[in-house]
Motif scaffolding. Structure first.
Motif, short mmCIF file in Angstrom:
data_model
loop_
_atom_site.label_atom_id
_atom_site.label_comp_id
_atom_site.label_asym_id
_atom_site.label_seq_id
_atom_site.Cartn_x
_atom_site.Cartn_y
_atom_site.Cartn_z
N ILE A 210 -52.29 -66.02 42.51
CA ILE A 210 -51.49 -67.24 42.52
C ILE A 210 -50.63 -67.29 43.79
CG2 ILE A 210 -49.83 -68.65 41.23
CD1 ILE A 210 -50.40 -66.90 38.78
N ALA A 211 -50.65 -68.45 44.45
CA ALA A 211 -49.70 -68.73 45.52
C ALA A 211 -48.65 -69.70 44.98
CB ALA A 211 -50.40 -69.34 46.73
N ALA A 212 -47.49 -69.72 45.59
CA ALA A 212 -46.41 -70.62 45.16
C ALA A 212 -46.16 -71.66 46.24
CB ALA A 212 -45.13 -69.85 44.87
N CYS A 213 -46.28 -72.94 45.86
CA CYS A 213 -45.96 -74.05 46.75
C CYS A 213 -44.56 -74.53 46.39
CB CYS A 213 -46.97 -75.19 46.57
SG CYS A 213 -48.62 -74.78 47.19
N VAL A 214 -43.60 -74.27 47.26
CA VAL A 214 -42.19 -74.49 46.95
C VAL A 214 -41.70 -75.75 47.65
CG1 VAL A 214 -39.92 -73.41 46.83
CG2 VAL A 214 -41.98 -71.97 46.91
N GLY A 215 -40.98 -76.60 46.91
CA GLY A 215 -40.44 -77.84 47.47
C GLY A 215 -39.59 -77.59 48.70
#
Length: 468
Positions: A210-215
């Motif tokens: 999993i990668a995290a796409c952060v605002g």
């Protein structure tokens, strides 16, 4: 009289027979065309996998930034372009060309006027500076423009090649050209096209992580401790990489992000959008989320991406980690796992009972805020998703707007997982709250990880991560 009735019955019979015959012919045509189209799509995949795709020789570090398109006073901007190898997202139903086949497409993210109606051409540039003009097959304002004058746009230009060749030189850069902005043609703004870092892995299975796409960080974001807690909590939950987009943050926050970048855990990208905040919704966050999902898919080949903000933690309730949940529950055709939202509020008092005595950074919001709203909000209302990157065509803030053919989203049951939303300002300050210690089961690891990171980055500050 009998003759008249008999003629009427014969007329009705012949009309009905004609309609049935026409319907059979139409259905047969549709069936034949569908079969031919499906076979054509299968042929495309076979041809695509047999080709040698040559990535441009130019070195590219994937460090995008917003650039003006043509006349800067118009406020039209372009950020990124990706080579999308999925041929099933290209509409080939109108015509089947057996001499030229699609090998993929260019997916471009831009900011344009919400009511933009022009026909766009992609000016594609190769390593030898030769140019090719391709009519965009898709120019769409993405959802969630919130009636602002400008919106995030997704633009798709298909790449076709002769089916008789075996080696394809891929383009190096692309620009957008359209009639109402003359400088877009006279002085095109080229941006580098992003490809897989390792082209040999492009047709292989995605990495099951999993990668995290952060605002985007904006409004002079100054919560370094919250960033450290956020990253370390998600690492415990199974996230292996983070994508951060910086619009405006303090030096301390940037220093912490640089630390995560330097140890290979994060990409830190500029989000220097030139728009006034009143002109485009929330700093162009929809364009940012879509750029991130495509970046995770195309550049780094991650199977999953969690689309989240800094004040949100997706918490599994029956599994040890999010990755453990996905291994058990993902059957392969889910575009997004939708987690429903509950609120914890900053104004609520801190529960400090569980803080270990040796800990320096003592106010982790996941460990000291233990009362949440009783109401679990409906799916798609402030919910957040973990998506299968190869299933996404258009991502929204709280849901998947458009998936690749054959995929659909799935709402995670509230007893299996929830989105814990640690909000600074309450939505309903009189809402009934209930004690929920779920996040504390990760505390034994989290406290020490945050302290260790803060010590490494802020040793001159005694290992204390700054907070507002």
């Amino acid at each position: 009289m009998l003759v008249i009735n008999e003629n009427r019955y014969q007329y009705v019979y012949f009309v009905f027979s004609g309609l049935v015959t026409s319907a059979i012919i139409i259905l047969a045509y549709i069936s034949i065309r569908t079969t031919v189209h499906d076979k054509f799509r299968d042929d495309i995949k076979i041809i695509q996998s047999s080709l040698t795709l040559l990535k441009p020789a130019t070195s590219w570090h994937y460090n995008n930034s917003w650039k003006h398109i043509g006349n800067s006073s118009r406020g039209h901007e372009i950020y990124s372009a990706y080579f999308d190898m999925r041929t099933d997202v290209i509409d080939t139903s109108e015509s089947i060309d057996y001499t030229n086949v699609p090998i993929g497409s260019l997916r471009i993210f831009a900011i344009l006027p919400t009511m933009f109606k022009d026909t766009i051409q992609c000016i594609v540039r190769f390593d030898d500076f030769t140019l090719k003009y391709i009519k965009a097959a898709e120019v769409k304002s993405m959802h969630e423009s919130h009636e602002k004058p400008f919106a995030a746009f997704t633009i798709m230009c298909p790449l076709y090649v002769s089916r008789n060749i075996s080696t394809v030189q891929l383009p190096q850069a692309v620009a957008l050209s359209y009639a109402t902005n003359r400088l877009s043609s006279l002085s095109p703004t080229f941006i580098e096209i992003s490809y897989a870092r390792n082209m040999t892995l492009m047709f292989q299975q995605t990495k099951p992580t999993i990668a995290a796409c952060v605002g985007p960080l904006q409004f002079h974001y100054n919560e370094a401790l919250r960033v450290a807690e956020f990253v370390e909590m998600y690492r415990i939950l199974g996230v292996t990489h983070f994508y951060f987009y910086v619009m405006d943050a303090t030096d301390e926050v940037k220093q912490l992000l640089a630390h995560y970048r330097d140890i290979g855990l994060a990409d830190v990208l500029s989000w220097n959008i030139h728009k006034e905040l009143d002109d485009v919704h929330y700093g162009g966050i929809v364009a940012q989320y879509n750029d991130c999902v495509f970046r995770a898919m195309v550049v780094d080949n991650f199977r999953y991406a969690a689309v989240i903000d800094f004040d949100e933690i997706i918490v599994p309730l029956k599994h040890n980690s999010l990755m453990h949940y996905l291994r058990q529950c993902d059957e392969g055709r889910t575009s997004g796992f939708v987690f429903r939202n509950v609120f914890f509020y900053k104004k609520d008092s801190n529960d400090t009972f569980s803080i270990p005595s040796h800990i320096k950074n003592r106010f982790l919001y996941t460990q000291t805020k233990v009362r949440r709203t009783v109401e679990i909000m409906p799916a798609y209302d402030r919910s957040k998703c973990i998506v299968n990157t190869r299933a996404i065509v258009e991502m929204g803030n709280h849901n998947v707007w458009r998936s690749a053919p054959g995929y659909s989203d799935s709402i995670v049951h509230q007893t299996v997982g929830l989105l814990f939303h640690y909000r600074d300002h309450c939505i309903n300050c009189k809402a009934i709250l209930v004690v929920d210690y779920t996040a504390r089961r990760f505390g034994s690891l989290l406290w020490d990880r945050v302290d260790r990171t803060c010590l490494e980055v802020f040793i001159e500050n005694g290992g204390i991560c700054p907070m507002s």
